[in-house]
Design a protein around this motif. Structure first.
Motif, PDB file in Angstrom:
ATOM      1  N   ILE A   1      82.740 -57.823  53.788  1.00 55.38           N
ATOM      2  CA  ILE A   1      83.417 -56.567  53.424  1.00 55.38           C
ATOM      3  C   ILE A   1      83.955 -56.661  52.005  1.00 55.38           C
ATOM      4  N   LEU A   2      84.533 -57.824  51.669  1.00 54.24           N
ATOM      5  CA  LEU A   2      85.070 -58.034  50.322  1.00 54.24           C
ATOM      6  C   LEU A   2      83.965 -57.937  49.275  1.00 54.24           C
ATOM      7  N   LEU A   3      82.857 -58.621  49.507  1.00 55.26           N
ATOM      8  CA  LEU A   3      81.747 -58.601  48.555  1.00 55.26           C
ATOM      9  C   LEU A   3      81.136 -57.210  48.434  1.00 55.26           C
ATOM     10  N   ALA A   4      80.993 -56.536  49.575  1.00 49.19           N
ATOM     11  CA  ALA A   4      80.466 -55.172  49.552  1.00 49.19           C
ATOM     12  C   ALA A   4      81.385 -54.267  48.748  1.00 49.19           C
ATOM     13  N   GLY A   5      82.681 -54.463  48.915  1.00 47.78           N
ATOM     14  CA  GLY A   5      83.644 -53.677  48.153  1.00 47.78           C
ATOM     15  C   GLY A   5      83.497 -53.897  46.661  1.00 47.78           C
TER      16      GLY A   5
ATOM     17  N   TRP B   1      87.151 -50.890  50.880  1.00 45.57           N
ATOM     18  CA  TRP B   1      86.554 -52.091  51.476  1.00 45.57           C
ATOM     19  C   TRP B   1      87.115 -53.355  50.829  1.00 45.57           C
ATOM     20  N   LEU B   2      87.266 -53.316  49.520  1.00 45.43           N
ATOM     21  CA  LEU B   2      87.770 -54.476  48.794  1.00 45.43           C
ATOM     22  C   LEU B   2      89.158 -54.875  49.282  1.00 45.43           C
ATOM     23  N   VAL B   3      90.036 -53.912  49.403  1.00 47.42           N
ATOM     24  CA  VAL B   3      91.403 -54.198  49.844  1.00 47.42           C
ATOM     25  C   VAL B   3      91.424 -54.655  51.300  1.00 47.42           C
ATOM     26  N   GLU B   4      90.669 -53.987  52.150  1.00 45.11           N
ATOM     27  CA  GLU B   4      90.611 -54.393  53.562  1.00 45.11           C
ATOM     28  C   GLU B   4      90.116 -55.824  53.694  1.00 45.11           C
TER      29      GLU B   4
END
Length: 324
Positions: free
Chosen positions: A7-11, A197-200
């Motif tokens: 999720i972090l990388l996708a963000g 997405w990055l924050v989550e």
């Protein structure tokens, strides 16, 4: 943990792609609307290239994670001053014009000191955020007048726009207005989605690995959102336009502090975590002073000075992860 990392990388990916589309679409729409090249460079490019950091910090603030929000701001400026300028200087020594150095570099340093003093005493308030935004508006007005009456490159914001011009040869490609509008809208959608997405992913990752949100913001988030600036400065240096690298960094630092810091303070006033007030901000002040000293001596940042900046950033990065 794997899901959080994905999720972090996708963000990161969606945020960076969205930021590029936003800038391209906004520049082309502004050109069709008859805005001058100077005004586009000082406003559209400045705001657009800061959009990834802005959205990430605002999303984090709204999610109740001030450590990520302010860590991103402080960490991005550390990455700009040490990592990005150090890498650009290794490729080609950065030529330094004295006027923009002391004025723009001094403004960024002064804003950092004010932020540190306020964060260490009263906390961040709406009044402080509003003052930062008013100061940014005044600086933009000054920069516009300076670029009209002085030689090109009179301000860091001009150099920031010039760096993007050098690195993105398709920035001004002609296309129908409707397509430019669609690119702009799609870029905005991607930025909002990527920021969320990055924050989550960052919040989940911090919880899973036992690292504070402030440290995640100072390191992982800051590096990720600074990647476009890194690419821009490195390409500019590679193409022999190293002189714009310093302006790109100083312009980004000013926007991060006054725009992103101002908006974050207005939307979510409160306290800044101790890792940032006790470590991040003092280190950023020291890094800013070091940068000014290097830039002022010999009117350029040499390769060995760039190496010192780069090594300093790597040491700080390791310290953040291991000790803080």
């Amino acid at each position: 943990m794997l899901i959080s990392l994905l999720i972090l990388l996708a963000g990161f990916v969606v945020l960076i792609v969205g930021g590029e589309l936003l800038v391209r679409g906004a520049v082309r729409v502004a050109e069709r609307a008859g805005m001058s090249e100077l005004l586009i460079g000082l406003t559209i490019v400045g705001f657009g290239t800061s959009a990834p950091e802005l959205v990430a910090s605002v999303e984090a603030a709204l999610a109740g994670s001030p450590g990520i929000a302010w860590g991103n701001i402080v960490g991005s400026n550390l990455a700009n001053s040490l990592l990005i300028l150090g890498a650009a200087s290794l490729i080609l020594p950065v030529v330094v014009p004295r006027g923009p150095l002391w004025r723009d570099g001094g403004l960024a340093l002064a804003a950092t000191v004010v932020l540190w003093l306020v964060a260490s005493t009263t906390g961040i308030t709406i009044v402080i955020g509003s003052a930062f935004l008013v100061l940014l508006a005044a600086y933009l007005g000054y920069a516009y007048r300076a670029e009209q009456t002085q030689p090109a490159g009179a301000t860091a914001l001009h150099e920031k726009a010039e760096a993007l011009e050098v690195s993105d040869t398709h920035l001004h490609d002609a296309q129908p207005l409707w397509r430019s509008v669609m690119v702009l809208v799609f870029g905005i959608i991607l930025i909002v989605l990527g920021g969320r997405w990055l924050v989550e992913g960052a919040i989940d990752l911090a919880r899973l690995v036992g690292m504070s949100e402030a440290v995640i913001g100072l390191t992982v988030i800051a590096i990720g959102t600074s990647l476009p600036e890194l690419v821009t400065s490195v390409i500019a240096a590679y193409k022999g336009a190293s002189a714009v690298a310093l302006g790109n960094v100083l312009g980004s630092n000013i926007f991060n502090l006054l725009l992103i810091g101002g908006v974050t303070a207005v939307i979510a006033p409160g306290t800044i975590p101790g890792e940032i007030t006790d470590f991040g901000l003092p280190v950023l002040i020291a890094a800013s002073v070091l940068l000014l000293i290097f830039a002022a001596t010999g009117r350029k940042i040499t390769r060995w000075e760039g190496g010192i900046l780069l090594v300093t950033y790597l040491v700080l990065l390791v310290y953040n992860v291991v000790a803080v």
